[in-house]
Design an enzyme around this catalytic site. Structure first.
Site, short mmCIF file in Angstrom:
data_model
loop_
_atom_site.label_atom_id
_atom_site.label_comp_id
_atom_site.label_asym_id
_atom_site.label_seq_id
_atom_site.Cartn_x
_atom_site.Cartn_y
_atom_site.Cartn_z
N HIS A 126 -3.50 -9.12 7.07
CA HIS A 126 -2.66 -10.23 6.63
C HIS A 126 -3.41 -11.56 6.61
CE1 HIS A 126 0.89 -7.50 7.74
NE2 HIS A 126 0.79 -7.57 6.43
N HIS B 20 2.80 -0.03 -1.26
CA HIS B 20 3.40 0.62 -0.09
C HIS B 20 4.03 -0.48 0.77
CE1 HIS B 20 0.37 3.49 -1.52
NE2 HIS B 20 1.07 4.44 -0.91
N SER C 156 3.94 -7.35 4.89
CA SER C 156 3.30 -8.04 3.76
C SER C 156 4.29 -8.65 2.79
CB SER C 156 2.37 -7.06 3.04
OG SER C 156 1.41 -6.52 3.91
N ASP D 54 7.07 5.83 -6.17
CA ASP D 54 5.68 5.98 -5.77
C ASP D 54 4.85 4.81 -6.30
OD1 ASP D 54 2.81 7.04 -6.61
OD2 ASP D 54 3.48 8.24 -4.91
N GLY D 55 4.18 4.12 -5.41
CA GLY D 55 3.45 2.92 -5.80
C GLY D 55 2.29 3.18 -6.73
N ASP E 78 -1.94 -0.37 0.50
CA ASP E 78 -1.94 -0.25 1.97
C ASP E 78 -1.16 1.00 2.35
OD1 ASP E 78 -1.91 -0.71 4.71
OD2 ASP E 78 -0.21 -2.10 4.57
#
Length: 306
Positions: A18, A41, A100, A143-144, A164
């Protein structure tokens, strides 16, 4: 393995990730044109540090909890820490650690936007509830990796993709990431792509990093923090961020904060940090080095754009 980030929220790896993410967002904000943030994610968005999961592992005690009272930290870390501590629920001290999406939401300007992908229904529902009042934030239960094909290039033409994943099968995940990035770079070659990766055994990480040098990025910056030697598969010894098409001066921005994190987050032995360009613009990808990773150190940086 059923990975849940609530067990690990705010640990030393999150602090590294981060901090880098904050620096990247600030870099994008240096220009007035809007940008898009994409998270493959995204998770559930906010994690109680006094909840069952965080108390069971206590990992945040060797992460964000060490930065909370620290004095004389570099300016980037001060700004990032202030954002974490000023969030809802932390009025009386550090009680929640924002993921995030929530950290980015607090930084975005009115014309910027975010596309947040989370495959698991419960996590996606929590994230959608958390951000439902913010029209800039768009949550997708999907799904990313697959979503990148539809989301790229974004209408803003500038921006950042954070990858991530949970690494439930670490070496298999590396192959999926590499293929997803190769496709993404074909669709959006000017985007910035930041990939978080765990470090247990260095031998597992090196092939992945070599692969990232050969998939079409202009430059790749590596940022690593190890709190244990990278020679055991039984624990998380460190973590890294590989930033494809990184801003040309990002190494300068991160050098002092990374050194400070190494001092603040060291555990049994002094922490090891690494910050180097593993691919430079206009250069051929380097051949694999015969030296062990612990003896490799480069401080080269890519040429400044003209």
């Amino acid at each position: 393995m059923n990975y849940r980030h609530a067990y690990h929220a705010g640990n030393f790896a999150d602090v590294l990730k981060h901090t880098v993410l904050h620096a990247l967002i600030e870099s994008l904000q240096a220009k007035p044109a809007p940008f898009c943030y994409i998270d493959t994610h995204a998770g559930s968005g906010n994690y109680p540090l006094e909840g069952f999961e965080a108390r069971k592992t206590g990992e945040h005690k060797d992460g964000i909890a060490r930065l909370h009272p620290a004095e004389k930290v570099p300016a980037l870390l001060q700004r990032w820490r202030a954002g974490v501590l000023s969030g809802e629920g932390n009025e009386d001290g550090l009680k929640f650690y924002p993921g995030s999406p929530l950290q980015v939401a607090r930084l975005l300007r009115p014309d910027d936007s975010a596309q947040l992908c989370e495959l698991h229904a419960e996590e996606a529902a929590k994230l959608r509830h958390l951000l439902h009042r913010d029209p800039r934030m768009h949550v997708h239960q999907r799904d990313g990796y697959e979503a990148l094909k539809a989301l790229l290039p974004p209408k803003e033409k500038r921006g950042l993709v954070l990858i991530d994943p949970p690494y439930e099968a670490q070496e298999a995940e590396y192959k999926v990431i590499e293929q997803a990035l190769k496709t993404a770079l074909q669709r959006w070659p000017t985007g910035i792509y930041a990939v978080w990766y765990p470090i247990k055994l260095r031998s597992q990480v090196q092939p992945f990093l070599r692969g990232l040098q050969r998939i079409g990025a202009r430059r790749v910056l590596r940022v690593e923090l190890l709190v244990h030697p990278d020679d055991s598969p039984l624990r998380l010894n460190g973590s890294g961020m590989a930033i494809l098409n990184a801003p040309w001066n990002l190494d300068d921005v991160l050098r002092e904060p990374l050194r400070a994190l190494g001092d603040l987050l060291a555990q049994d032995k002094p922490a090891e940090t690494r910050l180097d360009w593993i691919l430079q613009e206009g250069a051929e990808p380097p051949a694999p080095s015969p030296l062990p990773a612990s003896r490799l150190s480069t401080n080269q940086r890519p040429p400044r754009p003209r």
